[in-house]
Enzyme design. Structure first.
Site, PDB file in Angstrom:
ATOM      1  CG  LEU A 290     100.591  70.920  53.363  1.00  0.00           C
ATOM      2  CD1 LEU A 290     101.176  69.546  53.064  1.00  0.00           C
ATOM      3  CD2 LEU A 290      99.836  71.466  52.153  1.00  0.00           C
TER       4      LEU A 290
ATOM      5  NE  ARG B 219      98.701  60.181  63.054  1.00  0.00           N
ATOM      6  CZ  ARG B 219      99.785  60.442  62.317  1.00  0.00           C
ATOM      7  NH1 ARG B 219     100.926  59.826  62.598  1.00  0.00           N
ATOM      8  NH2 ARG B 219      99.739  61.303  61.314  1.00  0.00           N
TER       9      ARG B 219
HETATM   10  C1  UD1 Z   1     104.389  63.913  57.482  1.00  0.00           C
HETATM   11  C2  UD1 Z   1     105.406  63.429  56.436  1.00  0.00           C
HETATM   12  C3  UD1 Z   1     106.577  62.789  57.169  1.00  0.00           C
HETATM   13  C4  UD1 Z   1     107.186  63.766  58.144  1.00  0.00           C
HETATM   14  C5  UD1 Z   1     106.135  64.337  59.116  1.00  0.00           C
HETATM   15  C6  UD1 Z   1     106.733  65.483  59.888  1.00  0.00           C
HETATM   16  C7  UD1 Z   1     104.139  62.809  54.429  1.00  0.00           C
HETATM   17  C8  UD1 Z   1     103.579  61.703  53.637  1.00  0.00           C
HETATM   18  N1  UD1 Z   1     104.781  62.470  55.567  1.00  0.00           N
HETATM   19  O1  UD1 Z   1     103.902  62.766  58.142  1.00  0.00           O
HETATM   20  O2  UD1 Z   1     107.570  62.382  56.233  1.00  0.00           O
HETATM   21  O3  UD1 Z   1     108.233  63.133  58.873  1.00  0.00           O
HETATM   22  O4  UD1 Z   1     105.000  64.838  58.386  1.00  0.00           O
HETATM   23  O5  UD1 Z   1     105.912  65.909  60.926  1.00  0.00           O
HETATM   24  O6  UD1 Z   1     104.019  63.956  54.033  1.00  0.00           O
HETATM   25  N2  UD1 Z   1      97.437  67.179  55.493  1.00  0.00           N
HETATM   26  C9  UD1 Z   1      96.593  67.780  54.601  1.00  0.00           C
HETATM   27  N3  UD1 Z   1      95.856  66.994  53.769  1.00  0.00           N
HETATM   28  C10 UD1 Z   1      95.936  65.638  53.781  1.00  0.00           C
HETATM   29  C11 UD1 Z   1      96.812  65.034  54.711  1.00  0.00           C
HETATM   30  C12 UD1 Z   1      97.550  65.833  55.556  1.00  0.00           C
HETATM   31  O7  UD1 Z   1      96.491  69.005  54.533  1.00  0.00           O
HETATM   32  O8  UD1 Z   1      95.235  65.004  52.991  1.00  0.00           O
HETATM   33  C13 UD1 Z   1      98.214  68.046  56.410  1.00  0.00           C
HETATM   34  C14 UD1 Z   1      97.897  67.770  57.878  1.00  0.00           C
HETATM   35  O9  UD1 Z   1      96.835  68.590  58.301  1.00  0.00           O
HETATM   36  C15 UD1 Z   1      99.208  68.093  58.563  1.00  0.00           C
HETATM   37  C16 UD1 Z   1     100.265  67.833  57.492  1.00  0.00           C
HETATM   38  O10 UD1 Z   1      99.573  67.768  56.251  1.00  0.00           O
HETATM   39  O11 UD1 Z   1      99.278  69.442  58.952  1.00  0.00           O
HETATM   40  C17 UD1 Z   1     101.016  66.505  57.717  1.00  0.00           C
HETATM   41  O12 UD1 Z   1     100.087  65.439  57.729  1.00  0.00           O
HETATM   42  P1  UD1 Z   1     100.214  64.247  58.763  1.00  0.00           P
HETATM   43  O13 UD1 Z   1      99.133  63.273  58.470  1.00  0.00           O
HETATM   44  O14 UD1 Z   1     100.339  64.737  60.130  1.00  0.00           O
HETATM   45  O15 UD1 Z   1     101.593  63.620  58.279  1.00  0.00           O
HETATM   46  P2  UD1 Z   1     102.615  62.742  59.123  1.00  0.00           P
HETATM   47  O16 UD1 Z   1     102.129  61.360  59.166  1.00  0.00           O
HETATM   48  O17 UD1 Z   1     102.955  63.403  60.383  1.00  0.00           O
HETATM   49 CA    CA Z   2     102.153  65.185  61.417  1.00  0.00          CA
END
Ligand code: UD1
Ligand code: CA
Length: 468
Positions: free
Chosen positions: A22, A29
């Site tokens: 992903l 942030r």
């Molecule tokens: C996420 C997890 C959290 C975990 C953490 C670990 C969820 C809801 N939460 O939180 O439980 O502890 O990662 O680091 O999954 N992304 C997409 N499309 C979107 C949103 C995000 O591809 O619409 C990708 C981002 O680019 C990223 C990853 O998913 O690589 C995680 O997204 P991020 O927003 O960083 O999640 P966290 O809040 O860190």
């Molecule tokens: Ca993250």
């Protein structure tokens, strides 16, 4: 994402393992215009670290979900494609959460029995951890296995909530966690293995929820459990690996961890690093044994340092090759080649396309650009050598300048072997100095000098009686 669904099955002939990374999130942030997945870490875009680790798992295919600044991310990924059996890019046009990102990859997921999901912002995950996760998932036949970690300070991560018997009940995001849940030290790293049919089913039942009104992939755990699914976890013993990078502060933490790993690997193979806290080496750099890195050394990109060299103190080398037994002191070299037994510095600047021969010396306040310096040639002080070819065993005096630019074009200077260029000489290019020639100090040379010739091009010294 309708509520009712039939259990999905992978089509016949589906392959075993697919990995979905992903990388579509905006990375709000980070407060940066550069997409998070492309922020440099250890000299490479962050996402390439995870891709390198994933390659070791030998999956049947990898899909990367891009979205925010997709074109930029895809451009960085395309050169990676030949390294995989199959690398697919999937676009999530609106970033509606990790669950939604996975839903966008449904057609990919359908082709595999097992799906590993990873986040591009956890670049330090090691092969061993992913492998252990896969093994426990396979051996225990879980519907989903999570990679978790126990952290002293779990702030910022989703918490893994277990029941009295240790069963995993759910993952709760920090924003939605109760005070008791916040006290849980086991966190979700964002890496999971799913059985593909279970994941496809869950995609249909996920709803947007939570404080951010996003589709959370983490809700899959509770949903699977409510359907009687078996859920397990591999607890990663190395807390450094699981660092999720959401801010530039965390990026700096990751850089420090990665740099320590890289330096320790170098020390293990016989590279001496006097002060690892003050030495920075990209993970892409090669250094051979018996080389000594002094404090303040920064080695970047595809630099390669052979054995028995001394680099630093305070030297910056990028995409530069250094042959064995060479010394680089207080100097900067970018896209340069330094052969064996050369001495560079202190305070030299080797620019793009500089090639420094064996046993040669480039000294104090000397700048070299797009030039070849032959074997045992010395340019020891205060010189500018640009667009030049200097053959072997030449001595260039202090203050010599190749005047390579006429305001419109660059021109070439050629100095043949064993010439002696006196101090403070201007060589107005294009110009060739023949072999064994001697150029008198202070000359401005505008015409070719034949071999074995003394050339002097400066006003004669005159003596006059002093005015009284
Ligand atoms: C996420 C997890 C959290 C975990 C953490 C670990 C969820 C809801 N939460 O939180 O439980 O502890 O990662 O680091 O999954 N992304 C997409 N499309 C979107 C949103 C995000 O591809 O619409 C990708 C981002 O680019 C990223 C990853 O998913 O690589 C995680 O997204 P991020 O927003 O960083 O999640 P966290 O809040 O860190
Ligand atoms: Ca993250």
């Amino acid at each position: 994402m309708s509520k009712k669904s039939k259990p999905a099955r992978p089509p016949q002939g589906s392959q075993k393992l697919g990995v979905v990374i992903l990388a579509a999130g905006e990375g709000t942030r980070m407060k940066s215009s550069l997409p998070k997945a492309l922020h440099p870490l250890g000299g490479q875009p962050m996402i390439l670290h995870l891709l390198r680790t994933v390659r070791l798992l030998k999956p049947d295919a990898v899909a990367v979900v891009t979205g925010h600044e997709a074109k930029q991310v895809e451009a960085a990924l395309k050169p990676q494609a030949p390294l995989f059996k199959k690398l697919e890019l999937i676009c999530q046009t609106r970033q509606m959460g990790t669950g939604h990102a996975v839903t966008c990859a449904q057609n990919f997921i359908r082709c595999f029995e097992e799906i590993m999901i990873l986040c591009a912002d956890t670049p330090l995950l090691g092969f061993e951890s992913l492998w252990q996760l896969l093994q426990i998932f396979r051996n225990q036949k879980y519907q989903v296995a999570l990679l978790t970690a126990r952290l002293l300070n779990p702030r910022g991560y989703g918490r893994v909530i277990r029941g009295a018997t240790g069963d995993i009940l759910k993952i709760v995001e920090e924003l939605e966690a109760s005070p008791k849940e916040l006290n849980t030290h086991e966190i979700n790293t964002g890496a999971y293995c799913f059985q593909s049919p279970s994941l496809l089913n869950i995609c249909k039942t996920l709803t947007s929820s939570g404080a951010k009104k996003e589709y959370y992939l983490t809700d899959a755990v509770q949903l699977l459990r409510s359907q009687g699914g078996r859920i397990g976890a591999w607890i990663c013993p190395n807390a450094d690996e699981i660092l999720g990078i959401n801010s530039l502060i965390q990026l700096a933490q990751a850089e420090r961890i990665l740099s320590r790993r890289t330096l320790e690997n170098l020390m293990r193979i016989g590279v001496t690093i006097l002060d690892p806290m003050q030495t920075y080496v990209d993970s892409t750099v090669l250094v051979e044994p018996d080389t000594l890195l002094y404090p303040g050394t920064i080695l970047k990109g595809n630099s390669k340092i052979a054995s028995h060299c001394q680099i630093g103190p305070f030297s910056f080398l990028e995409n530069t090759q250094v042959g064995p037994h060479s010394v680089v002191l207080y100097s900067v070299a970018v896209e340069a080649r330094i052969a064996d037994h050369a001495i560079i510095g202190p305070f030299s600047h080797l620019r793009q396309g500089s090639s420094i021969g064996s046993y040669s010396k480039i000294g104090n306040f000397t700048e070299i650009k797009a030039s070849r310096i032959g074997r045992a040639t010395k340019v020891p002080h205060l010189a500018y050598i640009g667009d030049a070819e200097l053959e072997e065993e030449i001595n260039v005096g202090a203050g010599t300048i190749t005047c390579n630019y006429d305001g419109q074009q660059k021109h070439k200077t050629i100095i043949r072997a064993k010439s002696f260029i006196g101090s403070n000489v201007n060589l107005v290019a294009p110009v060739t100095i023949g072999h064994h020639a001697v150029i008198g100090a202070g000359s401005t040379i505008t015409e070719d000098v034949p071999p074995e010739t003394l050339a002097i091009a400066r006003p004669r010294q005159i003596h006059k009686p002093k005015k009284k």
